[in-house]
Motif scaffolding. Structure first.
Motif: not given
Length: 445
Positions: A129-131, A142-143, A229-233, A242-251
């Motif tokens: 979560v937000n990490t 560069p991000i 702002r502290f941890m951009p998307i 970079h994690i095999a099979g990971a699911t991303l949910v953009e909140l």
């Protein structure tokens, strides 16, 4: 809803925890160094959030050592990442949890990644979560934040810590609510003082867990705010890529915590993920710190000593290795005639084993060299194989007498500990692609 609150003991220190809910899945939730679970129950929306979690999981929360109700830590000697494994193991054992989903935020993210990669048998799933795996920009990342900006942000965080101005940084959705601002300031004060918070932020900014990501094979959900702002998307997208099979949910939203802004969307995503997660097939792959040792110039020593004395010294050498490996929580895989192969859950443990082993062999006139690498290994019964083992063996061959030589991966994973290193330059390892930066463990003066 009944909460079970207590302390788990890790050596002489105590870790505060709570457990509540009776769902079929155990879910460990931690914000790492920025946790004080007792105060969350004072806010109605935070309480609703946890009651919803408890409707489909048994929730286990704990304050890391140095934060909240847990025992304090010296700020000039914060523990390395691998201590999180010890803390999490300790709390899970205290509440009788054999296997749990791990939900981590902020600086607990890299720690959760390490736990999932090295303890897959205890990790049902991973929620990030937000990490991020890394916070500071680099040529190949560069991000991240530029170092000067990170320093300035750390100073701002420390300056605002414990005051109602901190809400603007972490929970901007509630910044216009005076009551909430006062309560949130109290909450941050209950986590730690400003000096401790600044130390935790500095430690977080040193983290680099990117090398762990390919070794994560448990179901993984990445939850990330689109405007935090502290941890951009982009950090969350990097993890999912970079994690095999990971699911991303953009909140949607800009809050760091999940409790107040669009909390229902976050909870829906977690419930869908956990209730639909099936146990992964048993894997023989696991993240480990691999360590090889080698007695320097063993043939010459054998010729000088003779077979009988040499055999006696080797027996002492092997006994010392086995005993020290157990002391440092490692596993002696095998002896190699004039050395050993061992694995450890964390690189700090491996380095401390190597230092102690080298020093105990000196009075026996048995000089050794050591090579250490952290990566994914293949468990083959009582043996290990895979690229990480080959890399550690090649590193050992480049070490000098009495030298403990490690890969950059090892160095990156113990950032924030009391270990120091000297750069030994970039090398090519025989039979292994790419250039490898190697470092020697510096012996304290």
């Amino acid at each position: 809803m009944e909460r079970s609150v207590g302390y788990a003991r890790l050596g002489s220190q105590r870790i505060a925890y709570e457990a509540f809910g009776a769902g079929p899945v155990d879910l460990v939730v931690t914000a790492g160094s920025f946790s004080a679970f007792d105060t969350d129950w004072d806010d109605p929306m935070a309480e609703l959030f946890f009651r919803r979690l408890a409707s489909f999981a048994r929730v286990i929360r704990f304050d890391r050592r140095g934060a909240g109700a847990s025992d304090p830590l010296p700020l000039d000697a914060l523990p390395p990442w691998e201590s999180f494994i010890e803390e999490l193991d300790c709390v899970m054992s205290e509440v009788g949890s054999e296997r749990a989903a791990i939900m981590t935020a902020y600086d607990a993210g890299p720690m959760g990644m390490l736990f999932a990669a090295s303890r897959p048998e205890r990790t049902a799933a991973l929620i990030l979560v937000n990490t991020s795996a890394r916070y500071i920009a680099d040529d190949d990342y560069p991000i991240g934040l530029l170092p000067d900006l990170a320093t300035g942000l750390n100073e701002t965080m420390a300056e605002r810590w414990g005051s109602d101005r901190h809400v603007v940084l972490q929970v901007p959705s509630r910044a216009d609510d005076a009551r909430f601002r006062n309560w949130y300031a109290k909450k941050t004060r209950s986590i730690a003082g400003p000096a401790a918070a600044a130390a935790y932020f500095r430690s977080m900014f040193k983290a680099d867990a990117r090398a762990l990501l390919p070794a994560i094979h448990v179901p993984t959900l990445v939850l990330h705010r689109t405007a935090y702002r502290f941890m951009p998307i982009e950090h969350g997208r990097y993890l999912a890529d970079h994690i095999a099979g990971a699911t991303l949910v953009e909140l949607p939203g800009s809050d760091g915590p999940l409790y107040w802004e669009h909390a229902g969307e976050a909870l829906d995503a977690v419930e869908r993920f956990l209730t639909g997660v099936h146990p992964p097939e048993s894997s023989t792959r696991v993240l480990a710190t691999v360590l090889y040792t080698d007695i320097v110039d063993s043939t010459r020593l054998l010729e000088r000593m003779g077979d009988t004395r040499w055999r006696g010294l080797l027996d002492m050498h092997d006994d010392l290795a086995g005993n020290l490996a157990r002391v440092h929580g490692g596993r002696l895989i095998k002896t190699t005639g004039d050395g050993v192969l061992a694995t450890f859950d964390g690189p700090g443990r491996g380095i401390r084993f190597a230092t102690g082993f080298r020093d105990q062999l000196r009075p026996l006139a048995l000089p050794i060299r050591v090579g250490i690498h952290t990566g994914e290994v293949e468990m083959r019964g009582d043996d290990v194989g895979g690229m990480a083992a080959h890399i550690a063996a090649r590193i050992t061959g480049l070490a000098g007498e009495g030298e403990i030589l490690v890969s950059r991966t090892v160095r990156d994973l113990v950032v924030g500990s009391d270990l120091a290193f000297e750069d030994r330059g970039t090398h090519q390892l025989r039979g292994i692609d790419g250039d490898w930066q190697l470092l020697a463990v510096r012996t304290p003066a």
